[in-house]
Design a protein around this motif. Structure first.
Motif, mmCIF file in Angstrom:
data_model
loop_
_atom_site.group_PDB
_atom_site.id
_atom_site.type_symbol
_atom_site.label_atom_id
_atom_site.label_comp_id
_atom_site.label_asym_id
_atom_site.label_seq_id
_atom_site.Cartn_x
_atom_site.Cartn_y
_atom_site.Cartn_z
ATOM 1 N N VAL A 196 48.923 10.501 6.911
ATOM 2 C CA VAL A 196 48.676 11.643 6.019
ATOM 3 C C VAL A 196 47.367 11.455 5.257
ATOM 4 C CG1 VAL A 196 49.600 13.092 4.174
ATOM 5 C CG2 VAL A 196 51.172 11.912 5.742
ATOM 6 N N LEU A 197 46.441 12.408 5.423
ATOM 7 C CA LEU A 197 45.189 12.427 4.684
ATOM 8 C C LEU A 197 45.114 13.737 3.914
ATOM 9 C CD1 LEU A 197 44.613 11.058 7.682
ATOM 10 C CD2 LEU A 197 42.254 11.003 6.846
ATOM 11 N N ASN A 198 44.619 13.679 2.672
ATOM 12 C CA ASN A 198 44.371 14.953 2.000
ATOM 13 C C ASN A 198 43.002 15.478 2.443
ATOM 14 O OD1 ASN A 198 42.283 13.886 0.269
ATOM 15 N ND2 ASN A 198 43.862 13.113 -1.107
ATOM 16 N N GLN A 199 42.684 16.690 2.067
ATOM 17 C CA GLN A 199 41.457 17.320 2.545
ATOM 18 C C GLN A 199 40.213 16.511 2.162
ATOM 19 O OE1 GLN A 199 41.154 21.516 1.770
ATOM 20 N NE2 GLN A 199 38.934 21.528 1.919
ATOM 21 N N GLY A 200 40.191 16.024 0.930
ATOM 22 C CA GLY A 200 39.039 15.246 0.487
ATOM 23 C C GLY A 200 38.852 13.977 1.286
ATOM 24 N N ILE A 254 56.539 20.336 10.485
ATOM 25 C CA ILE A 254 55.549 19.481 9.836
ATOM 26 C C ILE A 254 54.656 20.295 8.913
ATOM 27 C CG2 ILE A 254 53.547 17.989 10.266
ATOM 28 C CD1 ILE A 254 54.899 17.078 12.823
ATOM 29 N N LYS A 255 54.307 21.488 9.346
ATOM 30 C CA LYS A 255 53.435 22.349 8.534
ATOM 31 C C LYS A 255 53.790 23.796 8.822
ATOM 32 C CE LYS A 255 48.539 22.738 7.201
ATOM 33 N NZ LYS A 255 48.680 22.202 5.828
ATOM 34 N N GLN A 256 53.820 24.622 7.765
ATOM 35 C CA GLN A 256 54.120 26.043 7.868
ATOM 36 C C GLN A 256 52.987 26.845 7.215
ATOM 37 O OE1 GLN A 256 58.342 27.010 6.925
ATOM 38 N NE2 GLN A 256 58.478 24.879 6.250
ATOM 39 N N PRO A 257 52.896 28.145 7.509
ATOM 40 C CA PRO A 257 51.807 28.950 6.932
ATOM 41 C C PRO A 257 51.766 28.922 5.413
ATOM 42 C CG PRO A 257 52.856 30.139 8.719
ATOM 43 C CD PRO A 257 53.684 28.911 8.493
ATOM 44 N N GLU A 258 52.932 28.813 4.767
ATOM 45 C CA GLU A 258 52.952 28.826 3.304
ATOM 46 C C GLU A 258 52.637 27.459 2.689
ATOM 47 O OE1 GLU A 258 57.304 28.828 4.784
ATOM 48 O OE2 GLU A 258 55.370 29.743 5.306
ATOM 49 N N ASP A 259 52.406 26.459 3.526
ATOM 50 C CA ASP A 259 52.076 25.126 3.038
ATOM 51 C C ASP A 259 50.674 25.135 2.434
ATOM 52 O OD1 ASP A 259 51.504 22.476 2.618
ATOM 53 O OD2 ASP A 259 52.105 21.795 4.604
ATOM 54 N N ARG A 260 50.560 24.843 1.159
ATOM 55 C CA ARG A 260 49.269 24.858 0.470
ATOM 56 C C ARG A 260 48.855 23.456 0.006
ATOM 57 N NH1 ARG A 260 49.119 28.885 2.813
ATOM 58 N NH2 ARG A 260 49.105 31.037 2.023
ATOM 59 N N THR A 261 49.451 22.420 0.577
ATOM 60 C CA THR A 261 49.121 21.064 0.150
ATOM 61 C C THR A 261 47.712 20.659 0.572
ATOM 62 O OG1 THR A 261 50.015 20.073 2.175
ATOM 63 C CG2 THR A 261 51.545 20.399 0.330
ATOM 64 N N GLY A 262 47.224 21.234 1.667
ATOM 65 C CA GLY A 262 45.915 20.839 2.175
ATOM 66 C C GLY A 262 45.932 19.535 2.942
ATOM 67 N N ASN A 263 47.116 18.993 3.214
ATOM 68 C CA ASN A 263 47.199 17.735 3.947
ATOM 69 C C ASN A 263 46.822 17.911 5.413
ATOM 70 O OD1 ASN A 263 48.013 16.218 1.746
ATOM 71 N ND2 ASN A 263 50.197 16.472 2.168
ATOM 72 N N ILE A 264 46.216 16.882 5.959
ATOM 73 C CA ILE A 264 45.915 16.815 7.387
ATOM 74 C C ILE A 264 46.708 15.644 7.947
ATOM 75 C CG2 ILE A 264 44.143 16.346 9.115
ATOM 76 C CD1 ILE A 264 43.090 17.759 5.808
ATOM 77 N N TYR A 265 47.346 15.845 9.076
ATOM 78 C CA TYR A 265 48.205 14.820 9.669
ATOM 79 C C TYR A 265 47.613 14.343 10.991
ATOM 80 C CZ TYR A 265 51.456 16.972 6.364
ATOM 81 O OH TYR A 265 52.042 17.486 5.238
ATOM 82 N N LEU A 266 47.375 13.053 11.087
ATOM 83 C CA LEU A 266 46.956 12.441 12.343
ATOM 84 C C LEU A 266 48.203 11.928 13.052
ATOM 85 C CD1 LEU A 266 45.071 11.155 14.435
ATOM 86 C CD2 LEU A 266 44.699 9.261 12.837
ATOM 87 N N ILE A 267 48.481 12.452 14.232
ATOM 88 C CA ILE A 267 49.676 12.058 14.977
ATOM 89 C C ILE A 267 49.440 10.684 15.597
ATOM 90 C CG2 ILE A 267 51.260 12.660 16.839
ATOM 91 C CD1 ILE A 267 50.340 15.585 16.494
ATOM 92 N N GLU A 268 50.244 9.726 15.186
ATOM 93 C CA GLU A 268 50.152 8.383 15.763
ATOM 94 C C GLU A 268 51.095 8.212 16.943
ATOM 95 O OE1 GLU A 268 48.779 4.923 13.210
ATOM 96 O OE2 GLU A 268 50.383 5.802 12.007
#
Length: 220
Positions: free
Chosen positions: A93-97, A27-41
């Protein structure tokens, strides 16, 4: 898949896309720079480090109501952590903002996030104590209890049944060692894994052994 959770507070689900991750997907790796935050439903995710020899070191298991990537939203340097779905997982999926805006403007959401972080901290504290103080077999006992739920008869059960390799991964041990201990517990009548799940038939024994191990070491 596990039942999904209701959205926290007044979080408007229509604003945010959902993503499905199959079991085994990162779902997310260290090189991921999208800034997305994931809420697990729904589903489960494991957070782990990748060791220098290529062996992963699990940190924490996350489930419905937990977040992936939330620490990075606060500008903290999150360690090089991987997040992998260990069963089919649905996320919001939420972005940082959007995440920070919801924290500032939605008190119920802010409280939900605070409670989630506190719950995660309690779990990590417990895991730290277990890994520092408990011998391998007692760590296994604690892991069995932690990941079980009560069935209609009041027994603690784990379903679907994890492999011995998965249990070993969770407690930083070897599959062969876990197999030996699980066989011993079955012979003693403490667990029953004959029906495709793990049923703990002598919960008192496991809890007693954990208490004795913590008490003995704590008294040193």
């Amino acid at each position: 898949m596990a039942m999904s959770i209701p959205l926290p507070g007044p979080l408007p689900s229509g604003r945010f896309p959902r993503r499905q991750f199959a079991k085994g997907a990162l779902i997310k790796q260290p090189e991921d720079r999208t800034g997305n935050i994931y809420l697990i439903e729904a589903g489960k995710v494991v957070a782990f480090f990748l060791g220098p020899q290529g062996h992963d070191v699990p940190i924490l298991e996350l489930g419905a109501g937990d977040f992936v990537g939330d620490l990075s939203a606060f500008g903290s340097d999150e360690p090089a952590t991987y997040f992998q779905a260990i069963e089919d997982t649905l996320v919001l999926v939420l972005n940082q903002g959007q995440f920070l805006e919801a924290l500032r403007n939605l008190p119920d959401f802010a409280e939900f996030v605070a409670k989630t972080l506190c719950r995660r901290l309690r779990t990590m504290k417990q895991l730290y104590i277990e890994n520092r103080l408990l011998p391998m077999k007692t760590r296994l006992y604690a892991e069995l209890i932690r990941h079980s739920v009560r069935d209609g008869r009041g027994r603690l059960c784990i379903s679907p049944m994890p492999t011995h390799a998965e249990l070993a991964r969770r407690i930083a041990s070897q599959r062969e060692t876990v197999t030996k201990q699980m066989s011993q517990l079955a012979k003693m009548g403490v667990i029953d894994s004959s029906r495709g799940l793990i049923a703990i038939t002598d919960e008192a024994y496991l809890r007693s052994e954990i208490r004795k191990a913590l008490g003995f070491i704590g008294g040193q």
